[in-house]
Design an enzyme around this catalytic site. Structure first.
Site, PDB file in Angstrom:
ATOM      1  N   ASP A   3      27.382  83.281  30.303  1.00 10.65           N
ATOM      2  CA  ASP A   3      26.410  82.903  31.330  1.00 10.65           C
ATOM      3  C   ASP A   3      26.301  84.087  32.276  1.00 10.65           C
ATOM      4  O   ASP A   3      27.159  84.283  33.136  1.00 10.65           O
ATOM      5  CB  ASP A   3      26.908  81.651  32.052  1.00 10.65           C
ATOM      6  N   ASN A  21      24.057  84.507  34.428  1.00  4.80           N
ATOM      7  CA  ASN A  21      23.486  84.041  35.696  1.00  4.80           C
ATOM      8  C   ASN A  21      22.300  84.870  36.156  1.00  4.80           C
ATOM      9  O   ASN A  21      22.138  85.138  37.355  1.00  4.80           O
ATOM     10  CB  ASN A  21      24.581  83.979  36.777  1.00  4.80           C
ATOM     11  N   TYR A  65      31.613  84.869  32.534  1.00  7.73           N
ATOM     12  CA  TYR A  65      30.861  83.975  33.417  1.00  7.73           C
ATOM     13  C   TYR A  65      30.594  84.744  34.697  1.00  7.73           C
ATOM     14  O   TYR A  65      31.465  84.889  35.557  1.00  7.73           O
ATOM     15  CB  TYR A  65      31.672  82.703  33.690  1.00  7.73           C
ATOM     16  N   GLU A  67      32.768  78.332  32.306  1.00  7.81           N
ATOM     17  CA  GLU A  67      32.944  77.205  33.230  1.00  7.81           C
ATOM     18  C   GLU A  67      33.756  76.079  32.597  1.00  7.81           C
ATOM     19  O   GLU A  67      33.353  74.921  32.616  1.00  7.81           O
ATOM     20  CB  GLU A  67      31.597  76.667  33.752  1.00  7.81           C
ATOM     21  N   ASN A  88      28.280  77.577  28.133  1.00  6.46           N
ATOM     22  CA  ASN A  88      28.754  77.173  29.455  1.00  6.46           C
ATOM     23  C   ASN A  88      28.871  75.651  29.423  1.00  6.46           C
ATOM     24  O   ASN A  88      27.865  74.935  29.403  1.00  6.46           O
ATOM     25  CB  ASN A  88      27.772  77.613  30.553  1.00  6.46           C
ATOM     26  N   ASP A  96      24.945  71.197  31.387  1.00  7.22           N
ATOM     27  CA  ASP A  96      23.617  71.601  31.849  1.00  7.22           C
ATOM     28  C   ASP A  96      23.129  72.866  31.132  1.00  7.22           C
ATOM     29  O   ASP A  96      21.971  73.231  31.254  1.00  7.22           O
ATOM     30  CB  ASP A  96      23.561  71.744  33.373  1.00  7.22           C
ATOM     31  N   HIS A  97      24.027  73.495  30.396  1.00 10.24           N
ATOM     32  CA  HIS A  97      23.636  74.613  29.532  1.00 10.24           C
ATOM     33  C   HIS A  97      23.683  74.146  28.079  1.00 10.24           C
ATOM     34  O   HIS A  97      24.438  73.233  27.737  1.00 10.24           O
ATOM     35  CB  HIS A  97      24.610  75.781  29.674  1.00 10.24           C
TER      36      HIS A  97
END
Lengths: 318, 318
Positions: free
Chosen positions: B211, B213, B171, B95, B64, B308-309
């Site tokens: 991801d 989530n 995603y 993303e 991601n 951030d991943h």
DNA sequence: CTTGATACG
DNA sequence: CGTAGCAAG
């Protein structure tokens, strides 16, 4: 993010920083050469000549900062240094882009020694427009807007009353892309502002400063022919500038002092305008005719970076 | 602006850059120590053990990137170096935040040697979501979305068919602030995705990466107690993860390989999460049970910055 | 080109 | 905190 901003400013605005290095913009200036009797500012330092020690006077600086929070984040900028270097008594800001909720935190930390500050923000569009006056001296009175609700929701005008004059700090509405706001700007704002100034003038002389969003004459813009339909240089705006301000007895102090100076106070970010000096003179000090002979100097500080505008200055003998 | 971004990344993400310095995040890992028969990756280099030279296999990376254009602007990031270092056959991105109009320019410059790339963008919200698969090998077929128009407007899913499996890059929708999208996420997306995977599985084994989530268990999040109502760790999402994926025969390859490893693949920007290793494991490779014993290793690359991943990896013996 | 507000994470 | 689109200049 702070650091990032600061570095970027150093990189992209190299040379237009605090060290007063004389950069491009000035090299093509055609100021009259200093000569006997010259009262204008030194085209090398870009600073006015000193005022005689025994002459009472006030020094004003006026600056469209294009977002005060962004400016204050710049490592290359220090309000304190600006104050010490320019020694102004009053600082007028336009396009602070502050919200009401941000004002208190900023007013308290901005400038020691200037304890009288008056801020107005747009309540219709957040983070838009916004003006402020920051003063060493406490004014006799303060007024926000011109008392016409149609014109007072965007935080564009602050009036301070001093002993011998009114000081108006104004951010005139931009006519916008496609000139969509030109009718409002010409037909309503400019006329109302002119009327307001004439009203005030009945009691005291008036000083209007700020981003008046109009380059008055061809000398005031780098490419007059190409900008006849650009906001800020339309015939309509230039005519309005003459009708409502100059024609009603307010004097463009910079132009009076420096009739032939090609000097700009704004350079768009879009095409490296500052580097190539593709500028406009949009920032003014207009004063009532009755005090126009008290102007010691009107000047521009193109070496001050951090905004797409540079500050402009006025020294007024009292 | 390019330079600005690059400098900021160097400054704010110091230590999490291309030089593979082992940073904080890993120091609190409780990987099982390498031991006789250990097949997991080296907790010092964070890279999997080599595959025997005569063992046919494929190497997948999944990441991601939180905005591909921003990533590519970083001076600290080079797609080519990543490819050379990790030697993946297939790279899955989530993303990307690209618009359709930006895809062609990027696909052509991103990675030489990976000439098969398949991109999908959100058409409902511009610059939102978006996934891509970039492959050395040309797939047998490509599918965008899962054929349910309600779920296919945000560019969240790409399916490639290879000889021995389907590869799904996904995603999964974030349940959002206030869990406003939790009902959709649980009731519609997860179930539809599970159904879609089971459909595909009737012809070939399935690999789902991306991801997802959801941090599945308490071990997969730094502060389980404090995040019971945070999107990504609600009971509803965890249960859905089990019901729709694990319970339907898909294996969490990382957890199977490293049952006790505290290892995260996401650290929020908001509270210096990466520095303090306040992370979540949200990024997975799930595989059909029938091929779960072909996993050579599943791993995470927390030393790769720029998002951030961090990327996650899978090596599959063929 | 740059600021700032907003959406989203 | 950070990316991205947007309005505005």
């Amino acid at each position: 993010t702070r650091v990032e901003k600061k570095l970027s400013s150093r990189i992209t605005k190299a040379g237009v920083t605090e060290n007063l290095s004389v950069d491009e913009p000035w090299t093509v200036l055609t100021h009259k050469k200093p000569q006997k009797g010259w009262t204008g500012y030194d085209p090398k330092t870009m600073r006015p000549p000193p005022v005689a020690a025994d002459t009472p006077h006030m020094k004003f600086l006026s600056w469209n900062v294009n977002g005060l929070r962004a400016l204050l984040k710049l490592e290359s900028f220090s309000a304190l240094q600006l104050a010490q270097r320019e020694d102004f008594d009053v600082l007028c800001l336009q396009e602070t882009k502050l919200q009401e909720k941000d004002v208190n935190a900023i007013r308290e930390t901005l400038l020691q020694g200037y304890d009288n500050s008056y801020w107005t923000c747009s309540v219709s569009k957040l983070g838009y427009s916004g003006t402020a006056i920051i003063s060493r001296i406490k004014p006799l009175s303060v007024r926000y807007g011109m008392g016409i609700s149609d014109h007072d929701s965007e935080g564009r005008l602050v009036t301070l009353e001093f002993d011998n004059f009114y000081l108006l700090n104004c951010y005139v509405p931009n006519s916008g892309d496609g000139l969509r706001r030109l009718p409002y700007r010409i037909g309503e704002w400019d006329t109302s502002l002119g009327n307001y100034m004439k009203d005030l003038e009945q009691s005291k002389p008036v000083i209007l400063t700020g981003d008046l969003n109009c380059a008055h004459e061809e000398i005031d813009i780098f490419n007059p022919a190409g900008n006849k339909r650009s906001a800020g240089f339309t015939d309509e705006e230039r005519k309005s500038f003459e009708t409502n301000f100059l024609g009603r007895g307010f004097v463009d102090t910079f132009r009076k002092q420096h009739p032939n100076a090609v000097a700009y106070s704004y350079w768009g970010y879009r095409h490296g305008g500052r580097r190539t000096n593709k500028g406009w003179r949009l920032d003014y000090f207009l004063v009532s005719e009755s005090i126009s002979d008290k102007v010691h100097d009107a000047y521009i500080l193109p070496d001050v970076g951090g905004s797409d505008h540079s500050p402009v200055g006025l020294i007024l003998k009292l």
